[in-house]
Each structure stands twice: as structure tokens, then as C-alpha cells.
Design a protein around this motif. Sequence first.
Motif: not given
Length: 650
Positions: A117-118, A611, A615-617, A619-620
Motif C-alpha cells: 500500500r505504501e 487509513d 481513496d488510498r487503494s 492511488r495504488d
Amino acid sequence: MSRPPAPSSQPDHCDPSAWTSEAPLLHVEAGRGRFANGKSASTNPTAPLGSGVDSSCRTGDSPSTRFSLGRLSARIDAGAPPSRPTAPQPGSGSPTWGASASPPLGSNLNPTVGIHREHAARTAAGEAGVAVAKGDAEPPLRIALLTSEAVPFAKTGGLADVAGALPNALNRLGQRATVILPCHRSAWKAGVPIRATGITAQVPVGTALVNADFLEAVVPDRDPSHPGTRFILIDQPAFFDRRSLYGEHGSDYRDNAERFLFFTRAALAAIQELDLKPDLIHCNDWQTGLVPVHLREPLGSSWSQVACLLTIHNMAYQGSFPASDFRLTGLPPWLFDYRGVEAYGRFNFLKAGLVFADAISTVSPTYAREIQTPEFGCGLDGLLRHRAGDLFGIVNGIDPAQWNPAIDPHLAQTYDRDTVLEGKAVCKAFLQRRASLPERPEVPLFGAVGRLDPQKGWDLLARVLPNFLAHHDVQLVVLGEGQPRYHELLDHLASDHPHKVRAFLEFSNALAHQIEAGVDFFLMPSLYEPCGLNQLYSMIYGAVPIVRATGGLADTVIDATPDALAQDQATGLVFRDATPEALAHALERALDLFHQPHLLHRLIRSAMSRDWSWDRSARDYVALYRRLAYRRRASRTASATMLDPPSRLA
């Protein structure tokens, strides 16, 4: 909203090891195609199971001889009267095992299996020389997401949540995502206006031409400043106007091969006729597994710059059908081969996608590694090992508009990270009253929500819970339904421990939220879990998840070791071995933690700070999309090689 009135056996000849050595490439581009046949499908909604099209679909000329160059579908002039009113109306396949393999595309890029994820998503994009999406940092991508179900129109499982939430998140990042799915009966009850586009296609299924009406709807986003996401619904009542999505009374619909072959071709026709011009088509699960095949063979140059990603949400569901169903596709007969769409003598939709997609993703990095093993690969592990260079894992997200204790309308009291102790105390008391259990704040309250199924660890729970409840002052609330033997187990436990156990053998969305908010610990000892969502809900709601280290559970829950607690990194309790002893030890750890409230509160605050939003997923996913789009454009000339019949590949 209502619809307007209608005018495994496994032959062992196929060796999974066949693809552990070098094999011919299956990178295919070809001409554009048209079927020309006057037959049309039956639209009788009362036709018996399996009769979605005429019996002539299975007879007559070989489909491969009926293909000639041209377009996939016939467009009806937009000015013609639509078959559905233009005004808004008021309002997987069974587990199967197969085999084989495929070469990786763009193997010189050598991606690491699993996008974490990061950092790894950014690395993936960087290897291809493209920037990671940061909203408007890059030109927007046009994405067509194909799925058999999506919230709010149709749902049987987590795929619908993903297909409903991910496109919204992509669009909030500045991309242009459109969802295409069948118009199931449930879509007319979704409460979202659906209108006709005025465009219809005739789609070949075997020797028949089946009519497809293209409807559309816009689902509002949680952000009122965002215009929402466009959904294209493929309407054909003979295939999709049914009580369920895939089958009834424990059996699959017998015409599922026809239904989802039709959906494949109708979705591609919709992309063409509605002029979507996608940079990438994102396919999901076996129901869309034939899309990558049609993109490369035999439609050809019009799709040569369109990248294709296939996401596996559960390897156990593959869409495996009798070999005779391959005749319905109109594809060249040599594709029914262990290097193509055949697995153990059967026509396998998922395998077709795994062979022909530009890349494959799963819903967690750990699951991407697990499915390359015989234990989790469901007979296709050889193929997945061969395509390891094109295999990625991206953890699912959750929708904070639906799962957020600070605004959740189902809760007795809302709360956030700073008020969690007070809020959960009220919610715990409410849940105990709702479950007819004594209101005892000093007693650890355990909960579980979901299918009562061996996959979810219920065989382990069946061996551990009787002794655990007999020897400890605890409470348990369970919500779910599934196999009768687990219903009986819970009935017996509730009878033996009426002040400790309550089982709701049903599904209630409101109660699911109330359990997450009210329990101290959430049980999720899955034998395998591609991603899992309940552990994410639990962390956000301050319920400590107790999970087995598999799939997405291993990727999302950090065990409460002394070091992790001291560094405020711990988010739950994790055990590894799928044994009653390991689960019992995890439950004992939970009791110890409950009686150290300062440590328990520290863990809860750490878990609630994470989080897990879409939204975060998203971006990946955008990083991976850009990589694949770049690779497809860069390699389209080199990959434009027709697949030879197997006799010439020997």
C-alpha cells in the motif's frame, strides 16, 4: 424502481507443470470481427432454467467458421425508438479446479509480486517511467471497469462493494472511470434512476444473435462536489431478469456460460458504440475472463492500445464449463488448448483471462503469493507461477460514508478516536440489550459477522468455543447464516449458555454495524481470505480483530506483540496455524489484553488511526493502470503476433 413491461471431473492429462519451462507466447492481435446470422435469442422470461437462448446456439455450423472480419456488434441508429423508456423509472460459478499456464507480458520489467500500500505501487509506476497518480499530476486515464455485480445495483459478495466504491474513488482522483455490468432484476429496485441510451447491439452467442440494450445511470458520490460515477447496464431479460445473479436453490444456472459470454461481448460492444475509448479495461473475476481473449483474438487492431487488467477476488470460483460450451464463443478452435482456455478438459473462463490479460491482480499482496501454491491456487498455481512477473496485490478499501463510527446512523452513540471509550461503552450496552444478554461492561464481548462456512474458520470455532465459553466469563454475539451444522452449533451454544451467547441466524446491515461498534473483539479465524473487509471495519470501529495470518488478514492486521504495542503499531491479535490450539491461545491473549485496559486502549487508538479508505487503494490502482497503459502502447507492435494452432507450435 420497477422494470417497464417487457414488449468437475478432472482428467489428469493436463499437467500443471507443463508451463514451468519455456512456452510459446500467446500475445495476440488480430482483425475485427462480425457475426452475421439472422437468429435471435428467446426472450421468454418463463423459459426453463438454462434456456436463455435458442437451442440452436449449440448446434449448426462450427462457430469458428462463421467469423469474418468486421465489428463485434451491429449498432441500431440512436434515433430509433429504444426498447426501454428514456425517462427514468420510479423508484460465481461453483468452486472448480483447472490447470495450465501463460507467459508474462513485458517480462523485462520484472515487477515484484504484490503492490504494497505504501511504496511498491510507486515503484511499479516508476519502473515504467511514468508518474504515480496524484489527482491531476498526469492526464486522466479512461477506465472501463467490467463486473458482474456492483453496489447499489446487484450484490452477492465483496466484489459488488469493490465495483461500487473503487470507480468513485478513481474519479475523485481525476480519472474517468465507467462501470459496465449486467442489468439484473435487482437493479430496478436500487433507487437510482436508469435511462435508456437509445443504442442497441446484436451480440453473437453461438449461432444466435442476442439483443443487448445499453442503459445508463449515474450514482452520486459521497462528495457532493463530485458529479458521481456513470454505470452502463447491459439489459437482456432472458439472461438477467432472474431472482438471483448466478443460480438458485444451491445450484448454478445451467446457462451461465451463455449468459456471461453474452455479457463479455455486449460490454465490448457498449465500449465501442458509446465511444468510451478506454486506456484500460479492468476485468473482475471469472464472469469477465473472456474479455482479455476477445481483446487480442480475434478483434484486433481497434483494441491494440487498450491495456487489460484482470482482478481475482476468489480463486475458488473459476467459471468452469463443459468443453462443448466453447463452441458458443466463435473463437478459433485451437484456443481450446492447455495453453489457452482449456483446463482439465473443461472450458475455464478464469483461466482464459489469466492467460490473455496484460496483468493480473488480487485483493492483497499475501493472497497474490498464496495462489501460486497448490494449497491456494485451485489447480491454476502453475499458470500463476508462470505469470508471477505480471501478478500484483492491492488491498481493498472501505467506504467511509458507509463505515465510519463518527457518522454511523445505526449506532446508539457515534464516536471517533478521541471519544472511543465513552462511545463504545454506550454501543456495547445497546448490543447486549439487543441480544438479550446481561448488561455487563466488565465482561469481554466477542462478535462475528459473515457466512457460517468452513472458509471463515467455523470448524476451528466449533472445536474451541464450547470449552472457551464453559471456562470463561465472556459473551458472544454472532450474525450470519450458512451451513446448517453451524446453525445447530450456535443453537446448542445459546441453549447451554443463555446468558453468554446470542446468534442471529440472518443478515442485517444495521446489526452488522452495531456489532462492530459494540464488541470488544471480532473473530475472523479464516482458513483463507483473499482480502477481507470485516477486519478493516473492526479496526475503524475500535473492535480488536482476532485473525489468522492469511491473505488480506496478514497484510492489514499487525499483531499486538510487546514491541508493536510500545511503538503504537499494533492493530489486532494474529495467529498463524489453522489449529484449535492456536485459536484458543489467541482467545486467551484477548482476555489478558482486556484486563489491561491501558494497553487495550492504546491498541484501539492505533487501529483507528489507520487509513483504509478507497481513496488510498485507488492511488495504488492508478499507478498500476498507468504502468500497464504505458507498457501496452510501448509494446503493441512487438506483441502483434497471431497465435498459431497448437499443431504448428509443437
